[in-house]
Design a protein around this motif. Structure first.
Motif, PDB file in Angstrom:
ATOM      1  N   ASN B 185      22.795  -5.862 -26.339  1.00  0.00           N
ATOM      2  CA  ASN B 185      22.273  -5.280 -27.570  1.00  0.00           C
ATOM      3  C   ASN B 185      21.923  -3.816 -27.364  1.00  0.00           C
ATOM      4  OD1 ASN B 185      19.451  -4.948 -29.448  1.00  0.00           O
ATOM      5  ND2 ASN B 185      21.309  -5.767 -30.405  1.00  0.00           N
ATOM      6  N   VAL B 186      22.387  -2.958 -28.261  1.00  0.00           N
ATOM      7  CA  VAL B 186      22.067  -1.531 -28.218  1.00  0.00           C
ATOM      8  C   VAL B 186      20.884  -1.269 -29.145  1.00  0.00           C
ATOM      9  CG1 VAL B 186      22.939   0.771 -28.753  1.00  0.00           C
ATOM     10  CG2 VAL B 186      24.439  -0.904 -27.648  1.00  0.00           C
ATOM     11  N   THR B 187      21.000  -1.832 -30.375  1.00  0.00           N
ATOM     12  CA  THR B 187      19.889  -1.704 -31.303  1.00  0.00           C
ATOM     13  C   THR B 187      20.009  -2.772 -32.389  1.00  0.00           C
ATOM     14  OG1 THR B 187      18.650  -0.153 -32.705  1.00  0.00           O
ATOM     15  CG2 THR B 187      21.022  -0.108 -32.894  1.00  0.00           C
ATOM     16  N   THR B 188      18.857  -3.144 -32.944  1.00  0.00           N
ATOM     17  CA  THR B 188      18.848  -4.009 -34.126  1.00  0.00           C
ATOM     18  C   THR B 188      17.860  -3.391 -35.084  1.00  0.00           C
ATOM     19  OG1 THR B 188      19.306  -5.967 -32.801  1.00  0.00           O
ATOM     20  CG2 THR B 188      18.412  -6.326 -35.015  1.00  0.00           C
ATOM     21  N   GLN B 189      18.339  -3.063 -36.283  1.00  0.00           N
ATOM     22  CA  GLN B 189      17.454  -2.383 -37.235  1.00  0.00           C
ATOM     23  C   GLN B 189      17.566  -3.055 -38.597  1.00  0.00           C
ATOM     24  OE1 GLN B 189      17.876   1.899 -37.371  1.00  0.00           O
ATOM     25  NE2 GLN B 189      18.402   2.016 -35.197  1.00  0.00           N
ATOM     26  N   THR B 190      16.477  -2.991 -39.322  1.00  0.00           N
ATOM     27  CA  THR B 190      16.484  -3.494 -40.700  1.00  0.00           C
ATOM     28  C   THR B 190      16.523  -2.291 -41.626  1.00  0.00           C
ATOM     29  OG1 THR B 190      15.190  -5.404 -40.047  1.00  0.00           O
ATOM     30  CG2 THR B 190      15.262  -4.885 -42.399  1.00  0.00           C
ATOM     31  N   VAL B 191      17.440  -2.320 -42.573  1.00  0.00           N
ATOM     32  CA  VAL B 191      17.572  -1.206 -43.513  1.00  0.00           C
ATOM     33  C   VAL B 191      17.517  -1.743 -44.933  1.00  0.00           C
ATOM     34  CG1 VAL B 191      18.911   0.194 -41.909  1.00  0.00           C
ATOM     35  CG2 VAL B 191      20.087  -1.323 -43.492  1.00  0.00           C
ATOM     36  N   SER B 192      17.085  -0.916 -45.836  1.00  0.00           N
ATOM     37  CA  SER B 192      16.963  -1.374 -47.230  1.00  0.00           C
ATOM     38  C   SER B 192      18.161  -0.924 -48.082  1.00  0.00           C
ATOM     39  CB  SER B 192      15.676  -0.840 -47.851  1.00  0.00           C
ATOM     40  OG  SER B 192      15.665   0.566 -47.717  1.00  0.00           O
ATOM     41  N   GLU B 193      18.974   0.009 -47.544  1.00  0.00           N
ATOM     42  CA  GLU B 193      20.153   0.488 -48.287  1.00  0.00           C
ATOM     43  C   GLU B 193      21.404  -0.021 -47.575  1.00  0.00           C
ATOM     44  OE1 GLU B 193      20.081   2.116 -51.063  1.00  0.00           O
ATOM     45  OE2 GLU B 193      17.958   2.572 -51.117  1.00  0.00           O
ATOM     46  N   PRO B 194      22.528  -0.191 -48.301  1.00  0.00           N
ATOM     47  CA  PRO B 194      23.741  -0.746 -47.668  1.00  0.00           C
ATOM     48  C   PRO B 194      24.560   0.275 -46.881  1.00  0.00           C
ATOM     49  CG  PRO B 194      24.135  -0.388 -50.006  1.00  0.00           C
ATOM     50  CD  PRO B 194      22.703   0.004 -49.764  1.00  0.00           C
ATOM     51  N   TYR B 195      23.867   1.011 -45.982  1.00  0.00           N
ATOM     52  CA  TYR B 195      24.610   1.919 -45.111  1.00  0.00           C
ATOM     53  C   TYR B 195      23.792   2.172 -43.848  1.00  0.00           C
ATOM     54  CZ  TYR B 195      21.642   5.323 -47.539  1.00  0.00           C
ATOM     55  OH  TYR B 195      20.585   5.983 -48.112  1.00  0.00           O
ATOM     56  N   PHE B 196      24.515   2.673 -42.832  1.00  0.00           N
ATOM     57  CA  PHE B 196      23.852   2.912 -41.551  1.00  0.00           C
ATOM     58  C   PHE B 196      24.516   4.114 -40.893  1.00  0.00           C
ATOM     59  CE2 PHE B 196      21.141   1.463 -38.203  1.00  0.00           C
ATOM     60  CZ  PHE B 196      21.762   1.812 -37.017  1.00  0.00           C
ATOM     61  N   ASP B 197      23.695   4.951 -40.285  1.00  0.00           N
ATOM     62  CA  ASP B 197      24.230   6.142 -39.627  1.00  0.00           C
ATOM     63  C   ASP B 197      24.066   5.970 -38.120  1.00  0.00           C
ATOM     64  OD1 ASP B 197      23.982   9.704 -40.397  1.00  0.00           O
ATOM     65  OD2 ASP B 197      25.104   8.626 -38.868  1.00  0.00           O
ATOM     66  N   LEU B 198      25.162   5.985 -37.397  1.00  0.00           N
ATOM     67  CA  LEU B 198      25.114   5.808 -35.944  1.00  0.00           C
ATOM     68  C   LEU B 198      24.434   6.982 -35.255  1.00  0.00           C
ATOM     69  CD1 LEU B 198      28.622   4.225 -35.232  1.00  0.00           C
ATOM     70  CD2 LEU B 198      26.404   3.105 -35.098  1.00  0.00           C
TER      71      LEU B 198
END
Lengths: 406, 311
Positions: B185-198
């Motif tokens: 595992n590198v990271t696990t994050q919870t986000v509220s919008e349907p996108y993620f920035d590496l």
């Protein structure tokens, strides 16, 4: 005997042309067309298309013109392309694109500034209201005056059966000049060529043809015969600085990038490797303009046989064939069918060969379709003439003499 | 008199040398990773319009193209990756081609012997290259992450991805799991919008991780989750070159015009086969200028080329 042979051959020739006329009339009703997919597919090709696409020696690349792809850049992007290219002192820049309405103030003003500061520029325009009945066109449109103010314009219209831009478009010819409100307007490619060689342009305009056949040299972009810069090539200035200097540089759409197989603004041209039937359009409009410029600057004009000359040649060829076939008919009647068929086949091959060679070496388009039809009909038609025509005439003559007791 | 003869001979010799220093080829068009090595310089990029002298070598990269014009005006294309000697190419150009008369004869013979159009049904096994089907994922993973197939990851910059939001719950949150290729595992994050920035993965070395595997699932809906999407680390030999060109290119981009900057970056990335980064730039572009038709059209064209389904 010689006199009889001459008159027999003369009347035979008249009979053959009468038959051609009847067949043409009959086919004009379109009776055969509904069941003629071959005819439909072939209706849009000419013999010289085969020369362009398959037979001629590959022409050399042209170094007078550089093509620049505008892709789907917004106006600010096109402005930046113009700014970059104009730094390298082209002879003239041609913009084969229309800016027909306002988009955003920022991009529009950048584009206007780029055009004004680029040095010599010719922008494409569009003729409206053209008809043969009027002998000219009514007006010139295209980009907004906001962009064209003080800029030289040349109409980008090409001769095609397409009635609108999104339809199937074939191009073989263009009009170098037209009458526009009583004055002469020149084509986009002609205007650009003037900057490089006005003498050659004048030679073109002095020719007697109402239209010119495009002597296609090749494509732009990948697999082409013109120096071509894709969008990224321009922005990264990935080109030799000497490429642009004193050249005619034309900006136009050549796909999103050179690998794009888009059909937008593509025409079918004689260079299409599939010259008959269903196929993809093969050449962008901007590249057609480049080919026209190359033709003008290299004086590679194509002559076209006129209709009167074509008819005279057709009559002469037909008469000579009928003369020969009559000799065979009288002297070697048993050999008539076989010999005439063989002679017709060889003649057609030789005529096609002559058409191809004359077009390739002398850039002259021989229009001898009528003559070829006459060759193909001569053998059987002469038999009909000798068997049915002359006998019918004799029968009518005897009855007429009996009727009037002559 | 002797001095005059010597001068004339010397002049002729100089002229011969001078005229002999012309180019062998010029570059008509170039696409991709193409290089040239001359007798006086090591491998370097080829530019359109540049002259190529005899004795040089050229290298055509994968998926690249080079259009050349010989000094005689004849043209040739080089599309197969490899290294070529200019002198060999020059000989090839000069020996190719046949006259009009012989082409006419060949054309007639080909058509007379029926070699023009074969009946494809009689040779069906040679003519079955296309299908009437399209590719689809399995039905279990309903959440689609919008990432092009076989995506390569150059760095965590311009590495922004999104997914189709949960149609059952517009306000859903998502758990984004990023593992390396060894499933660590590198990271696990919870986000509220349907996108993620590496880019949020600070301090991560993509080469060390060998790539990343991404998985997204809805926080509230157990049935709404994605398949694993792999982003392989870009390890091609020209990686350093691309990084260097990219950094240099970024310095030339208009800093005030964010949209134009992203548009140009998108094209740069796509040209170098980095569709994931190109998509990231297009996505940012559409967020910045949603009404711009050119950008929208460019995005749709890119989506087609990258094999994605347009929304």
């Amino acid at each position: 005997m010689k006199g009889k042979l001459f008159w027999d051959s003369f009347l035979g020739t008249v009979f053959i042309f009468f038959l051609i006329g009847v067949v043409f009339r009959f086919s004009a009703f379109g009776i055969f067309n509904a069941f003629d997919p071959i005819g439909e597919a072939m209706s849009d090709i000419e013999i010289t298309d085969i020369v362009f696409s398959r037979l001629r020696e590959t022409p050399p690349a042209d170094t007078n013109v550089v093509l620049v792809n505008i892709g789907t850049l917004p106006r600010a992007g096109i402005a930046e392309e113009i700014n970059i290219i104009s730094k390298y002192d082209p002879k003239v820049i041609g913009l084969d694109c229309f800016f027909e309405d306002f988009k955003d103030p920022f991009g529009d003003s950048l584009l206007k500034a780029a055009i004004q500061n680029a040095g010599p520029v010719v922008m494409a325009s569009r003729l409206h209201g053209c008809s043969e009945a009027k002998g000219g066109c009514d007006s010139l449109g295209g980009s907004l005056p906001y962009f064209t103010e003080g800029i030289d314009l040349g109409y980008a219209n090409l001769i095609s059966t397409a009635t609108s831009q999104e339809k199937f478009k074939t191009n073989r010819t263009f009009a170098a000049k037209v009458r526009l409100k009583g004055e002469r307007a020149e084509a986009f490619a002609v205007k650009l060529a003037r900057y490089a060689n006005s003498l050659h342009v004048q030679l073109l305009l002095n020719r007697k043809y109402p239209y010119e056949v495009v002597n296609f040299r090749g494509y732009g972009g990948l697999g082409g015969r013109f120096f071509s810069l894709d969008v990224m090539d321009v922005f990264t200035e990935n080109f030799d600085p000497g490429l642009i200097k004193d050249k005619i540089v034309i900006f136009g759409f050549m796909g999103q990038d050179f690998s794009d197989k888009s059909w937008e603004d593509k025409y079918f041209t004689p260079l299409n490797p599939d010259y008959a039937g269903r196929t993809n359009p093969d050449m962008f409009g901007v590249t057609i303009h480049a080919n026209i410029i190359a033709m003008i600057l290299n004086k590679d004009f194509i002559g076209v046989m006129g209709n009167t000359t074509s008819i005279i040649w057709a009559i002469l060829i037909c008469f000579l064939n009928v003369l020969l076939f009559n000799v065979i008919y009288y002297r070697l009647p048993l050999w008539y069918d076989g010999l005439t068929k063989l002679i017709q086949l060889v003649e057609v091959l030789v005529v096609f060969f002559i058409i191809v060679m004359v077009f390739h070496y002398f850039s002259y388009k021989i229009n001898i379709t009528l003559g070829i039809v006459a060759i193909l009909l001569a053998g059987d038609s002469l038999e009909v003439y000798q068997g049915v025509g002359k006998n019918t005439y004799r029968l009518l003559k005897i009855r007429f003499q009996k009727r009037f007791k002559l | 008199m002797n001095k005059l003869i010597i001068k004339v001979v010397l002049l002729l010799l100089v002229s011969a040398v001078a005229f002999g220093q012309g180019f062998e080829f010029k570059v008509l068009a170039s696409r991709g990773d193409n290089k040239i090595k001359t007798s006086s310089a090591d491998w370097g990029p080829i530019k359109t319009g540049s002259a190529i002298m005899g004795g040089s070598q050229i290298e055509v990269g994968g998926s690249s193209y080079l259009g050349l014009m010989h000094k005689t005006g004849k043209t040739m294309e080089v599309k197969t990756p490899g290294t070529y000697s200019i002198d060999d190419l020059s000989k090839k150009v000069m020996t190719g081609g046949s006259s009009v008369a012989s082409k006419y004869g060949e054309y007639l013979l080909a058509h007379m012997s029926g070699g023009g159009d074969e009946d494809i049904n009689q040779e069906k096994l040679n003519n079955m290259n296309v299908t009437g089907a399209v590719s689809r994922a399995t039905d279990n993973e309903k959440l689609d992450i919008i990432i092009p197939d076989r995506s390569m990851l150059l760095s965590t910059s311009d590495a922004f991805f999104r997914w189709i939001p949960n149609p059952e719950n517009e306000k859903d949150s998502y758990v984004v799991t990023v593992n390396n290729l060894l499933e660590e595992n590198v990271t696990t994050q919870t986000v509220s919008e349907p996108y993620f920035d590496l880019e949020s993965l600070e301090g991560i070395s993509i080469e060390d991780q060998m790539g990343l595997i991404i998985n997204v699932k809805s926080k509230t809906d157990e049935g709404y989750f994605s398949a694993n999407y792999a982003l392989q680390a870009f390890m091609e030999p020209n990686k350093e070159t691309i990084m260097s060109e990219l950094n240099e290119y970024k310095t030339t981009l208009p800093s005030e015009e964010e949209a134009m900057k992203n548009f140009l970056l998108a094209m740069f990335y796509e040209q170098n086969g980095l569709n994931f980064h190109a998509l990231s730039c297009y996505t940012k572009l559409l967020v910045l200028e949603p009404e711009n038709e050119y950008y929208a059209a460019s995005y749709l064209d890119f989506v087609k080329r990258a094999g994605l389904e347009a929304e």
